[in-house]
Structures are given as structure tokens and as C-alpha cells.
Design a protein around this motif. Structure first.
Motif, mmCIF file in Angstrom:
data_model
loop_
_atom_site.group_PDB
_atom_site.id
_atom_site.type_symbol
_atom_site.label_atom_id
_atom_site.label_comp_id
_atom_site.label_asym_id
_atom_site.label_seq_id
_atom_site.Cartn_x
_atom_site.Cartn_y
_atom_site.Cartn_z
ATOM 1 N N GLU A 145 -6.296 7.319 1.628
ATOM 2 C CA GLU A 145 -5.548 5.890 0.809
ATOM 3 C C GLU A 145 -5.518 6.831 -0.709
ATOM 4 N N LEU A 146 -5.990 7.705 -1.227
ATOM 5 C CA LEU A 146 -5.686 7.996 -2.621
ATOM 6 C C LEU A 146 -4.630 9.291 -2.599
ATOM 7 N N LYS A 147 -4.309 9.917 -1.612
ATOM 8 C CA LYS A 147 -3.020 10.659 -1.079
ATOM 9 C C LYS A 147 -2.123 9.073 -1.011
ATOM 10 N N ALA A 148 -2.105 8.365 0.280
ATOM 11 C CA ALA A 148 -0.822 7.297 0.040
ATOM 12 C C ALA A 148 -0.569 6.900 -1.223
ATOM 13 N N VAL A 149 -1.519 6.775 -1.853
ATOM 14 C CA VAL A 149 -0.599 5.912 -3.350
ATOM 15 C C VAL A 149 0.012 7.217 -3.786
ATOM 16 N N ASP B 19 3.875 6.241 -5.463
ATOM 17 C CA ASP B 19 3.943 6.106 -7.409
ATOM 18 C C ASP B 19 4.822 7.876 -7.150
ATOM 19 N N THR B 20 5.335 9.036 -6.769
ATOM 20 C CA THR B 20 5.630 9.890 -7.495
ATOM 21 C C THR B 20 7.734 9.184 -6.516
ATOM 22 N N SER B 21 7.161 9.071 -5.636
ATOM 23 C CA SER B 21 8.743 8.030 -4.956
ATOM 24 C C SER B 21 8.889 7.373 -5.795
ATOM 25 N N HIS B 22 8.623 6.337 -5.950
ATOM 26 C CA HIS B 22 8.364 5.437 -6.998
ATOM 27 C C HIS B 22 9.483 6.215 -8.466
ATOM 28 N N HIS B 23 8.158 6.432 -9.021
ATOM 29 C CA HIS B 23 8.766 7.342 -10.377
ATOM 30 C C HIS B 23 10.542 7.744 -9.965
ATOM 31 N N LEU B 24 10.269 8.795 -8.770
ATOM 32 C CA LEU B 24 11.249 9.825 -9.117
ATOM 33 C C LEU B 24 12.671 9.102 -8.946
ATOM 34 N N ARG B 25 12.683 8.423 -8.000
ATOM 35 C CA ARG B 25 13.639 7.963 -7.720
ATOM 36 C C ARG B 25 14.461 6.448 -8.939
ATOM 37 N N CYS B 26 13.545 5.947 -9.798
ATOM 38 C CA CYS B 26 13.980 5.650 -10.953
ATOM 39 C C CYS B 26 14.579 6.704 -11.927
ATOM 40 N N ILE B 27 13.755 8.248 -12.351
ATOM 41 C CA ILE B 27 14.192 8.738 -13.122
ATOM 42 C C ILE B 27 15.806 9.549 -12.578
ATOM 43 N N VAL C 267 4.702 22.412 -4.837
ATOM 44 C CA VAL C 267 3.733 21.597 -3.644
ATOM 45 C C VAL C 267 3.609 20.251 -4.637
ATOM 46 N N GLN C 268 3.329 19.272 -4.191
ATOM 47 C CA GLN C 268 3.162 17.463 -4.758
ATOM 48 C C GLN C 268 1.617 17.643 -4.821
ATOM 49 N N ARG C 269 1.056 16.558 -5.504
ATOM 50 C CA ARG C 269 -0.329 16.479 -6.488
ATOM 51 C C ARG C 269 -0.867 16.392 -4.972
ATOM 52 N N TRP C 270 -0.591 16.151 -3.568
ATOM 53 C CA TRP C 270 -1.520 15.739 -3.064
ATOM 54 C C TRP C 270 -1.588 16.700 -2.154
ATOM 55 N N GLU C 271 -0.945 18.076 -2.209
ATOM 56 C CA GLU C 271 -1.095 18.935 -2.109
ATOM 57 C C GLU C 271 -1.822 20.152 -1.960
ATOM 58 N N VAL C 272 -1.859 19.759 -3.624
ATOM 59 C CA VAL C 272 -2.603 21.317 -4.792
ATOM 60 C C VAL C 272 -3.737 21.426 -3.686
ATOM 61 N N ASN D 167 -7.870 7.979 -8.999
ATOM 62 C CA ASN D 167 -5.926 7.728 -8.225
ATOM 63 C C ASN D 167 -5.704 8.191 -8.398
ATOM 64 N N GLY D 168 -6.582 9.744 -8.169
ATOM 65 C CA GLY D 168 -6.081 10.803 -6.831
ATOM 66 C C GLY D 168 -5.693 11.502 -7.811
ATOM 67 N N SER D 169 -5.671 11.898 -9.244
ATOM 68 C CA SER D 169 -4.249 12.503 -9.692
ATOM 69 C C SER D 169 -5.563 13.721 -9.796
#
Length: 580
Positions: free
Chosen positions: A15-19, A23-31, A388-393, A427-429
Motif C-alpha cells: 500500500e505504501l509503495k503504491a502511494v 505521488d511521484t508520478s503526479h508531482h513529476l508530471r506537474c513539474i 533508483v526511486q524512493r520505493w527502491e532504496v 507515508n512511506g517516505s
């Protein structure tokens, strides 16, 4: 209290990985959607492949743009942005040349780095934004009576001219902490005059004191108003070394400060003429408080001095981890055992932030950012293919953060090295500890000695029977061959009985970081580290000298772990009192 402690997860739940992924995809597309048309993004050669891939895509809805970003956007460093940022230095600075440069519109600030590793600071434009949470350097208004020791001054005020020749905008050039404070509190430089006579609610130091730019008067005026008020519950500043500097200033000018409180007059010192009348409006004679202080004496006259001066004092908030931790014992002696020392968090000039995971743990943080964060393992080659992404560290491994920001940075490789501890269960951070600056190191022909290695060396000799290290810096000592690690230390008190063993102990600690050091010593390719003792107050004087010579804000003054500037090194050598 233990029931409220947050324990990092060793792995992410699905669940946290999906969050994190959403979150990353949304913020990246916005930026990307916001910044893709800026002058940097539309012309920089580092983004040419990505521009072609994303040219005909709906950036708001097409999720494949995220894959394009990860596949085609390379790592960047400051050199990629330098030609664009340099346009702000042109005189006159014309709006058509700087508008929509890294992000849409014009920046509200130009933040400058502290220049600990070079003579020239880096500059990062900061564009308008609204903070969802307080900046890590800010004291929330509801936190009680606070003595805040922060500079809000700026080193320059950039005037941007419209086509008509009129001034369209004035942009302050300042340290990052000034930008955070002013942005969060909505304190524009254009309205500074309206605040000059005020004190921020629940604070004890008048607002005008924050505009003092010179080190000594800045310290003395903040100390004066803090000493005059018995109700202080919290003290907030940037670095713990700045707090210790304040204590030394109070020690040196104790009589003057007590006299000012007794008479209700601002002392006659330099560099406060522009704020003197505003400070005087808030300074009132208080003979009773002066007698109380006189009976207590200056900071170094008794243990737990701060508890006697401010009976309600509960916490000192400042950056006190990593290399700053050597100043904690001096601060603790003055504060006493009952005053907590908290960290406001982790922050770098580029804008990346971290927040303390648990109150009282000044070493462990979680990333708190509204931008996009990725990671590069320090053992991997520096290429975007290894990001690597936040969920891959992986907990236990060392990484450099890779930062894509609303302010126009694209996969910017932060020079800091952090160790991942786990994941925030809320939040998985990623939860992390700061380790070192990547670019601050002593290079020998066979090995690189990192900042973290040097901290271990200092910790090995920081003993009561050797020397109690207050602050330190290092340099490559080439006075004799072979070259070796040279330590410059300022100590508390006298050398201990076993100080003569300190070079050997320093070397033993060095060997624990790399066994090759022992082989090189045996071979004759390395000497024992050298240790030079500096006169008392050297690093306080260094911060003053450095700040005034480079016009760097008081908030931003730091001593580098490795001293490369030959002028600064010569300045230090003049203050050596003995060599161990």
C-alpha cells in the motif's frame, strides 16, 4: 513518551509503495508540465532527447512521459545551470533576459550557498510557492516565548528592469534560510519598513535586529533582548556553532550587556545605526533584572547557566548533527541537563528538506518535500541509468539524493551522502541519516578520506584524557613528505594527560575506515596525522571574518570539514598556538 516514538519500517508495504509511486508520478508530471516551456528546458542540450520524446504528448494525462523522463533525462550539476543563472548578474538586469528562465515568471529570491567548499557561492533562483508546512528553520507562533537568532538581511537587491526602463521587480539575493523564513511568513523586502518597530508575537527579539548584517553586533543585540526577558522558553537558530558564538560574545561583553539592561539603553556599537532607534523603542530600564544577571554571572561562570538565566527554558533548536556535533558538549554545559537540544531538520540550498522523525533524535530524518526525489547509490557510476526511486532504496546503503524541483532543477545531483535507515510507516517516505558532503574530502594518491572518515578521527581523540574538541577543520598537510591528514582543532580547557597519544589514536581511527592507511604508513607513504591547536575563539572569529569578507549572511556561516581555500588556511595557521 516511548509510545509516541516512530519506528522506521525495514521494508515497504504494498500500500505504501503504491502511494509513493502515485505521488511521484503526479508531482513529476506537474513539474514537467509547468517547466517544460522555460528557457532552460527548451534550450538546454541536456534535455534535448527528452524534449523530442515528449513533444506531442499530453503531459497532464499521458503517464508515459514519466518513463520518458526516467529514460532520457540525465543527471545534472550546477555547471548546467550556471550560464542561465549568470543572466541575473548582468547589469542592467533586463526582464526579457531573465523571465521564464528556470521556472515560469520571475523568482522571488536568489538563494546563495554558504561557499564552504569554494570561493564562489552557487546561486539558485526561487520562484513563488505556498508552503504546506512551516520551513524547518521557522518557529511556529504557538510554540511559546522564543528567542530566534536568525538573520533576515540580504547581500544584494537585484533590480529587474522592464522594457520601459522602469524597475519591474526587486529580487533579494540571500541565504536559503532567509528565503524560507520570509516566504513562509510572507515578509517581502518591499514592506520591511512596516515591520521595523515590531516584535513577532511570542518572540522576544525585535524584528529590526534580524537586519543587522555584521557578526558581532548581530550576536550582541539578539543576546541583549534575550537576556532581558526571563520568560524565554525556546531558543532557535540555524547551527549550534552559532549559539556557541553567541555565548562567547555574551562572555566577552557581559558588563556592557548587563549595564544596558539596567539603564534601558542600546549600547554604542558599530553597524547598528540603521536599526538603533527601532531597537531602542523596545529597550526599557530594568535594574532588578540587571541585578539578577549580575548575581548569576556570565555563561562560563557556572554549570547550567542557561537554566538560571531563563528558568522556563525548555529547548534549543538548531542543526547539531554530523560535524556540528562537536559543539554539543559546550552547549550542554551551559544549558544544563534539563534543556532539550532538538534539530530543526535537514535542508540544503537547492531546496531539499528533511524533518526530524522523533523529537530528541537529532540524527534521524524523513524526507519532507513537495518536489520529486530519486537516489543514486554512491557505489554506482554517476549516470541516470543507475538512479533508483524512493520505493527502491535499501536500508543500510549510502545514496546521493537526486532532486527535480518546482524551481527548475532537473535531476540535480545533491552533493550530500545520506544513509537510508528505513521507511516512515505513516507515508512511506525514506528515513535517513546525514553522513557527509560528497565533494569534501582529502585525496591521497592511494585513497580518498571522506568527511565521515574525518569525523571518526576527531571522535577518537575527543576524550577528556586527550583533548575536548570544540570545533575542527582539516587540510592536506604537505609541510613534510609524505603528505598526511592535518587537523586544526579548537579545544575546551587544557590538553589532557594523554594528549601525547592523540596522533596515534587519530591514525588508528583512520585505519578503521581503510586498512590501506596502515600499509602506506609501514611502506613510508604516509605520516601520522598532525594536530594543531588553535587559540580560543578562532572559529568564532573565522565566521566573522568569512562573513564580512564575502558578504555572506550570518545564518549561513559554516566551517568546512576540509579547508581548501589558501587564504582561509593561512588565516588559520596564524592562530595556531601549539602542535601536539
Amino acid at each position: 513518551m516511548s509510545s509516541c516514538m516512530i519506528s522506521p519500517l525495514t521494508s515497504l508495504t504494498s500500500e505504501l509503495k503504491a502511494v509513493l509511486q502515485e505521488d511521484t508520478s503526479h508531482h513529476l508530471r506537474c513539474i514537467i508540465g509547468t517547466n517544460i516551456t522555460t528557457r532552460y528546458a527548451s534550450s538546454s542540450p541536456v534535455l534535448s532527447d527528452f524534449r523530442r520524446a515528449a513533444a506531442d504528448k499530453n503531459l497532464d494525462k499521458d503517464v508515459t512521459v514519466v518513463d520518458d523522463f526516467r529514460r532520457l533525462v540525465p543527471l545534472t550539476d550546477y555547471e548546467s545551470y550556471r550560464p542561465f543563472v549568470a543572466k541575473f548578474l548582468d547589469r542592467p538586469c533586463k526582464m526579457p533576459e531573465v523571465e521564464n528562465l528556470l521556472a515560469p515568471g520571475l523568482p522571488t529570491f536568489i538563494c546563495v550557498s554558504s561557499s564552504t567548499s569554494s570561493n564562489e557561492p552557487k546561486r539558485f533562483p526561487k520562484y513563488p510557492r505556498t508552503w504546506k508546512t512551516p520551513p524547518v528553520v521557522a518557529a511556529p507562533p504557538e510554540s511559546g516565548t522564543v528567542a530566534s537568532i536568525f538573520s533576515l538581511g540580504y547581500k544584494d537587491l537585484l533590480e529587474v528592469l522592464a522594457d520601459s526602463g522602469e524597475i519591474a521587480l526587486r529580487i533579494p539575493v540571500s541565504p536559503g534560510s532567509v528565503w524560507y523564513w520570509r516566504t513562509y511568513m510572507n515578509w517581502s523586502v518591499e514592506t520591511d519598513a512596516t515591520r521595523m518597530t515590531t516584535i513577532v508575537p511570542n518572540h522576544v527579539v525585535p524584528w529590526a535586529a534580524s537586519l543587522i548584517t555584521h557578526h558581532r553586533p548581530f550576536m550582541l543585540m539578539h543576546a541583549l533582548f534575550a537576556l532581558a526577558d526571563t520568560r524565554v522558553e525556546q531558543i532557535h537558530t540555524t547551527f549550534i556553532t552559532l549559539f556557541v558564538d553567541l555565548l562567547h560574545r555574551v562572555q566577552e561583553d557581559w558588563g556592557m550587556l548587563v549595564s544596558s539592561i539596567r539603564d534601558g539603553t542600546i549600547p554604542d556599537i558599530e553597524h547598528i545605526h540603521h536599526v538603533r532607534s527601532h531597537l531602542q523603542d523596545h529597550m526599557h530600564a530594568n535594574p532588578q533584572r540587571a541585578e539578577e544577571l549580575q548575581g548569576i554571572g556570565p555563561p562560563l561562570s557556572c554549570p547550567a547557566w542557561a537554566e538560571r538565566v531563563w528558568p522556563n527554558l525548555k529547548v534549543l533548536t538548531c542543526i547539531c548533527s554530523g560535524t556540528f556535533s562537536t559543539a554539543v558538549p559546550k552547549a550542554r554545559t551551559v544549558l544544563g541537563p534539563n534543556v532539550a537540544i532538538n534539530s530543526p531538520g535537514y535542508i540544503c540550498t537547492e531546496g531539499l528538506r528533511g524533518t526530524m522523525l522523533n523529537v530528541g533524535d537529532t540524527e534521524t530524518f524523513f524526507f519532507d518535500t513537495e518536489d520529486v526525489l530519486e537516489f543514486l547509490d554512491v557505489m554506482d557510476t554517476q549516470t541516470h541509468r543507475n538512479i533508483v526511486q524512493r520505493w527502491e532504496v535499501q536500508p543500510g546503503r549510502l545514496y546521493q539524493p537526486v532532486f527535480t524541483s518546482q524551481d527548475g532543477l532537473w535531476r540535480y545531483l545533491i552533493d550530500d551522502v545520506v544513509q537510508i535507515i528505513g521507511f516512515d510507516p505513516r507515508n512511506g517516505s525514506p528515513v535517513f541519516r546525514y553522513c557527509a558532503r560528497k565533494n569534501l574530502a582529502i585525496r591521497l594518491y592511494y585513497a580518498m578520506i571522506t568527511e565521515a572518515d574525518l569525523v571518526k578521527v576527531i571522535q577518537a581523540i575527543n576524550r577528556q584524557d586527550m583533548m575536548e574538541v570544540h570545533e575542527f577543520t582539516t587540510a592536506l598537510d604537505q609541510r613534510e613528505l609524505p603528505a598526511t591528514v592535518g587537523l586544526f582543532v579548537e579545544i575546551t580547557g587544557d590538553l589532557g594527560l594523554n594528549a601525547h597519544l592523540s596522533r596515534e589514536k587519530a591514525f588508528e581511527a583512520l585505519v578503521t575506515t581503510n586498512y590501506e592507511h596502515q600499509a602506506q604508513l609501514n611502506f613510508g607513504g604516509l605520516r601520522l596525522p598532525t594536530i594543531r591547536i588553535l587559540k580560543h575563539g578562532t572559529f568564532m572569529e573565522y565566521r566573522q571574518w568569512r562573513g564580512e569578507s564575502m558578504n555572506v549572511g550570518v545564518n549561513q556561516l559554516k566551517v568546512p570539514v576540509v579547508m581548501w581555500d589558501p587564504n582561509a588556511l593561512a588565516w588559520l595557521i596564524e592562530r595556531v598556538v601549539r602542535e601536539v
